[in-house]
Design a protein around this motif. Structure first.
Motif, PDB file in Angstrom:
ATOM      1  N   PHE A   1       0.854  -1.183   0.000  1.00 32.07           N
ATOM      2  CA  PHE A   1       0.000   0.000   0.000  1.00 32.07           C
ATOM      3  C   PHE A   1       0.894   1.239   0.000  1.00 32.07           C
ATOM      4  CE2 PHE A   1      -2.703  -3.295   1.743  1.00 32.07           C
ATOM      5  CZ  PHE A   1      -3.906  -3.058   1.106  1.00 32.07           C
ATOM      6  N   ASN A   2       0.632   2.147  -0.937  1.00 29.20           N
ATOM      7  CA  ASN A   2       1.458   3.340  -1.115  1.00 29.20           C
ATOM      8  C   ASN A   2       0.680   4.604  -0.766  1.00 29.20           C
ATOM      9  OD1 ASN A   2       3.731   1.892  -2.486  1.00 29.20           O
ATOM     10  ND2 ASN A   2       2.141   1.510  -4.010  1.00 29.20           N
ATOM     11  N   ILE A   3       1.391   5.590  -0.220  1.00 30.25           N
ATOM     12  CA  ILE A   3       0.817   6.914   0.000  1.00 30.25           C
ATOM     13  C   ILE A   3       1.737   7.935  -0.656  1.00 30.25           C
ATOM     14  CG2 ILE A   3       1.909   7.112   2.281  1.00 30.25           C
ATOM     15  CD1 ILE A   3      -0.521   8.838   3.110  1.00 30.25           C
ATOM     16  N   HIS A   4       1.148   8.781  -1.480  1.00 28.62           N
ATOM     17  CA  HIS A   4       1.877   9.842  -2.181  1.00 28.62           C
ATOM     18  C   HIS A   4       1.347  11.180  -1.660  1.00 28.62           C
ATOM     19  CE1 HIS A   4       3.909  11.821  -5.603  1.00 28.62           C
ATOM     20  NE2 HIS A   4       2.877  12.635  -5.579  1.00 28.62           N
ATOM     21  N   VAL A   5       2.241  12.053  -1.239  1.00 29.04           N
ATOM     22  CA  VAL A   5       1.866  13.347  -0.661  1.00 29.04           C
ATOM     23  C   VAL A   5       2.512  14.457  -1.487  1.00 29.04           C
ATOM     24  CG1 VAL A   5       1.883  14.792   1.401  1.00 29.04           C
ATOM     25  CG2 VAL A   5       1.783  12.302   1.630  1.00 29.04           C
ATOM     26  N   SER A   6       1.711  15.471  -1.827  1.00 28.87           N
ATOM     27  CA  SER A   6       2.248  16.614  -2.573  1.00 28.87           C
ATOM     28  C   SER A   6       1.765  17.916  -1.946  1.00 28.87           C
ATOM     29  CB  SER A   6       1.814  16.553  -4.039  1.00 28.87           C
ATOM     30  OG  SER A   6       0.412  16.682  -4.152  1.00 28.87           O
ATOM     31  N   ARG A   7       2.580  18.995  -2.147  1.00 26.92           N
ATOM     32  CA  ARG A   7       2.258  20.340  -1.657  1.00 26.92           C
ATOM     33  C   ARG A   7       2.660  21.368  -2.703  1.00 26.92           C
ATOM     34  NH1 ARG A   7       1.772  21.457   3.816  1.00 26.92           N
ATOM     35  NH2 ARG A   7       3.133  23.284   3.677  1.00 26.92           N
ATOM     36  N   PHE A   8       1.967  22.502  -2.677  1.00 25.84           N
ATOM     37  CA  PHE A   8       2.347  23.657  -3.491  1.00 25.84           C
ATOM     38  C   PHE A   8       2.439  23.307  -4.978  1.00 25.84           C
ATOM     39  CE2 PHE A   8       4.544  24.054   0.659  1.00 25.84           C
ATOM     40  CZ  PHE A   8       3.689  24.998   1.208  1.00 25.84           C
ATOM     41  N   LEU A   9       1.258  22.907  -5.521  1.00 26.57           N
ATOM     42  CA  LEU A   9       1.134  22.596  -6.953  1.00 26.57           C
ATOM     43  C   LEU A   9       2.096  21.492  -7.395  1.00 26.57           C
ATOM     44  CD1 LEU A   9       0.822  26.239  -8.334  1.00 26.57           C
ATOM     45  CD2 LEU A   9      -1.023  24.642  -7.742  1.00 26.57           C
ATOM     46  N   GLY A  10       2.384  20.584  -6.477  1.00 29.18           N
ATOM     47  CA  GLY A  10       3.240  19.465  -6.822  1.00 29.18           C
ATOM     48  C   GLY A  10       4.725  19.750  -6.768  1.00 29.18           C
ATOM     49  N   LEU A  11       5.117  20.951  -6.298  1.00 30.70           N
ATOM     50  CA  LEU A  11       6.543  21.266  -6.209  1.00 30.70           C
ATOM     51  C   LEU A  11       7.235  20.438  -5.111  1.00 30.70           C
ATOM     52  CD1 LEU A  11       6.405  25.143  -6.584  1.00 30.70           C
ATOM     53  CD2 LEU A  11       7.270  23.510  -8.261  1.00 30.70           C
ATOM     54  N   LYS A  12       6.469  20.100  -4.075  1.00 32.18           N
ATOM     55  CA  LYS A  12       7.015  19.303  -2.981  1.00 32.18           C
ATOM     56  C   LYS A  12       6.293  17.965  -2.959  1.00 32.18           C
ATOM     57  CE  LYS A  12       9.764  22.486  -1.288  1.00 32.18           C
ATOM     58  NZ  LYS A  12      11.230  22.315  -1.177  1.00 32.18           N
ATOM     59  N   LYS A  13       7.034  16.860  -3.009  1.00 30.03           N
ATOM     60  CA  LYS A  13       6.428  15.536  -3.056  1.00 30.03           C
ATOM     61  C   LYS A  13       7.205  14.571  -2.159  1.00 30.03           C
ATOM     62  CE  LYS A  13       5.086  16.000  -7.940  1.00 30.03           C
ATOM     63  NZ  LYS A  13       5.226  15.419  -9.303  1.00 30.03           N
ATOM     64  N   THR A  14       6.491  13.580  -1.626  1.00 30.61           N
ATOM     65  CA  THR A  14       7.119  12.478  -0.920  1.00 30.61           C
ATOM     66  C   THR A  14       6.169  11.300  -0.942  1.00 30.61           C
ATOM     67  OG1 THR A  14       8.300  11.826   1.089  1.00 30.61           O
ATOM     68  CG2 THR A  14       6.234  13.010   1.395  1.00 30.61           C
ATOM     69  N   GLU A  15       6.671  10.134  -0.691  1.00 29.97           N
ATOM     70  CA  GLU A  15       5.820   8.951  -0.631  1.00 29.97           C
ATOM     71  C   GLU A  15       6.468   7.886   0.240  1.00 29.97           C
ATOM     72  OE1 GLU A  15       5.282   7.755  -4.651  1.00 29.97           O
ATOM     73  OE2 GLU A  15       7.281   6.907  -4.850  1.00 29.97           O
ATOM     74  N   THR A  16       5.642   6.987   0.733  1.00 33.39           N
ATOM     75  CA  THR A  16       6.123   5.848   1.505  1.00 33.39           C
ATOM     76  C   THR A  16       5.131   4.715   1.312  1.00 33.39           C
ATOM     77  OG1 THR A  16       6.994   5.142   3.648  1.00 33.39           O
ATOM     78  CG2 THR A  16       4.961   6.428   3.671  1.00 33.39           C
ATOM     79  N   SER A  17       5.392   3.563   1.913  1.00 34.40           N
ATOM     80  CA  SER A  17       4.537   2.401   1.685  1.00 34.40           C
ATOM     81  C   SER A  17       4.487   1.521   2.922  1.00 34.40           C
ATOM     82  CB  SER A  17       5.042   1.591   0.485  1.00 34.40           C
ATOM     83  OG  SER A  17       6.336   1.098   0.733  1.00 34.40           O
ATOM     84  N   GLY A  18       3.501   0.637   2.947  1.00 34.83           N
ATOM     85  CA  GLY A  18       3.368  -0.376   3.986  1.00 34.83           C
ATOM     86  C   GLY A  18       2.985  -1.691   3.341  1.00 34.83           C
ATOM     87  N   GLU A  19       3.505  -2.790   3.857  1.00 38.54           N
ATOM     88  CA  GLU A  19       3.317  -4.101   3.219  1.00 38.54           C
ATOM     89  C   GLU A  19       2.483  -5.027   4.083  1.00 38.54           C
ATOM     90  OE1 GLU A  19       6.489  -6.374   0.748  1.00 38.54           O
ATOM     91  OE2 GLU A  19       6.549  -7.271   2.749  1.00 38.54           O
ATOM     92  N   VAL A  20       1.566  -5.764   3.434  1.00 37.78           N
ATOM     93  CA  VAL A  20       0.791  -6.819   4.080  1.00 37.78           C
ATOM     94  C   VAL A  20       1.103  -8.118   3.349  1.00 37.78           C
ATOM     95  CG1 VAL A  20      -1.506  -7.694   4.625  1.00 37.78           C
ATOM     96  CG2 VAL A  20      -1.045  -5.239   4.762  1.00 37.78           C
ATOM     97  N   VAL A  21       1.495  -9.159   4.088  1.00 40.24           N
ATOM     98  CA  VAL A  21       1.835 -10.429   3.457  1.00 40.24           C
ATOM     99  C   VAL A  21       0.682 -11.415   3.590  1.00 40.24           C
ATOM    100  CG1 VAL A  21       4.311 -10.148   3.731  1.00 40.24           C
ATOM    101  CG2 VAL A  21       3.003 -11.222   5.548  1.00 40.24           C
ATOM    102  N   THR A  22       0.625 -12.338   2.627  1.00 38.65           N
ATOM    103  CA  THR A  22      -0.466 -13.307   2.552  1.00 38.65           C
ATOM    104  C   THR A  22       0.092 -14.725   2.638  1.00 38.65           C
ATOM    105  OG1 THR A  22      -1.785 -11.828   1.188  1.00 38.65           O
ATOM    106  CG2 THR A  22      -2.364 -14.152   1.115  1.00 38.65           C
ATOM    107  N   PRO A  23      -0.471 -15.602   3.492  1.00 41.63           N
ATOM    108  CA  PRO A  23      -0.055 -17.005   3.509  1.00 41.63           C
ATOM    109  C   PRO A  23      -0.345 -17.672   2.154  1.00 41.63           C
ATOM    110  CG  PRO A  23      -1.295 -16.434   5.484  1.00 41.63           C
ATOM    111  CD  PRO A  23      -1.448 -15.295   4.526  1.00 41.63           C
ATOM    112  N   PRO A  24       0.326 -18.800   1.866  1.00 44.88           N
ATOM    113  CA  PRO A  24       1.159 -19.587   2.788  1.00 44.88           C
ATOM    114  C   PRO A  24       2.530 -18.968   3.008  1.00 44.88           C
ATOM    115  CG  PRO A  24       1.146 -20.602   0.621  1.00 44.88           C
ATOM    116  CD  PRO A  24       0.173 -19.463   0.554  1.00 44.88           C
TER     117      PRO A  24
END
Length: 218
Positions: free
Chosen positions: A81-104
């Motif tokens: 799962f990803n999150i993308h964050v932007s500010r000031f008409l897209g001049l400032k951007k960052t992103e990060t993610s979190g993972e969920v695993v599925t068996p087996p």
């Protein structure tokens, strides 16, 4: 010349304005099966776009902070799962993610850094010491089941989950087939002849480990 002034000003301002920031982003639980609800929680200082790989329905633009639940998409591998964050008409951007695993999959769980008797019980009548750990709703979805369990310790171990007890020697495996992984797991170490509780605790403190072979129930 006049046409490029807004662009130049934008570049100059972009260097002075606060950066886009992800203060908090989580996807819970860590282990889940396709279709299980996954809770996304985030706190940022900008415009948010959520996405997932593989694709999860209903994600997209969101408020700067929030919390919502989405179904885990179909697939045998991890979902990112990803999150993308932007500010000031897209001049400032960052992103990060979190993972969920599925068996087996196989995962090791342990009583780590127990620091003496605080996390152990001395069972004098049973001649054993006991510790436990809990796989709560943040770590494990309720639909995740246990197949085999392996004793990763050099000592004999008695496992107790929901009243079902199994005794395993070093490196041995047993089945808890069909039982939910979520919940309280008790790990009991029998004392050797003449051994005290204090000596047994010193021997196993921070080293009680079991490996769970996890599966999905559907």
């Amino acid at each position: 010349m006049r046409a490029i002034i807004p662009v130049v000003l934008g570049v100059l301002l972009g260097g002075c304005l606060p950066k886009a920031r992800v203060e908090q982003f989580t996807a819970r639980p860590f282990v889940a099966c396709p279709g299980d609800p996954i809770t996304l929680s985030w706190r940022t200082n900008g415009n948010v776009t959520l996405s997932a790989e593989p694709t999860a329905p209903g994600l997209g633009k969101r408020d700067s902070s929030g919390r919502e639940t989405v179904p885990l998409p179909e697939g045998s591998g991890p979902t990112v799962f990803n999150i993308h964050v932007s500010r000031f008409l897209g001049l400032k951007k960052t992103e990060t993610s979190g993972e969920v695993v599925t068996p087996p999959l196989a995962k090791e769980y342990a009583v780590v850094d127990a620091e003496g008797e605080a996390d152990f019980s001395c069972l004098e009548q049973e001649r054993a010491v006991e510790a436990f750990f809990v796989l709560d709703a943040e770590k494990m979805a309720p639909g995740v089941l246990v197949g085999q369990v392996m004793n990763m310790n050099i000592r004999r171990l008695v496992l107790d989950k929901d009243g079902v007890k199994k005794t395993l020697g070093e490196g041995e495996t047993t089945t808890f087939e069909g039982m939910r992984a979520q919940g309280r797991w008790s790990l009991r170490v029998p004392l050797e002849e003449g051994e005290t509780c204090e000596a047994a605790i010193d021997d196993v403190d921070g080293r009680l480990i079991i490996k769970l072979q996890l599966a999905c129930g559907r």
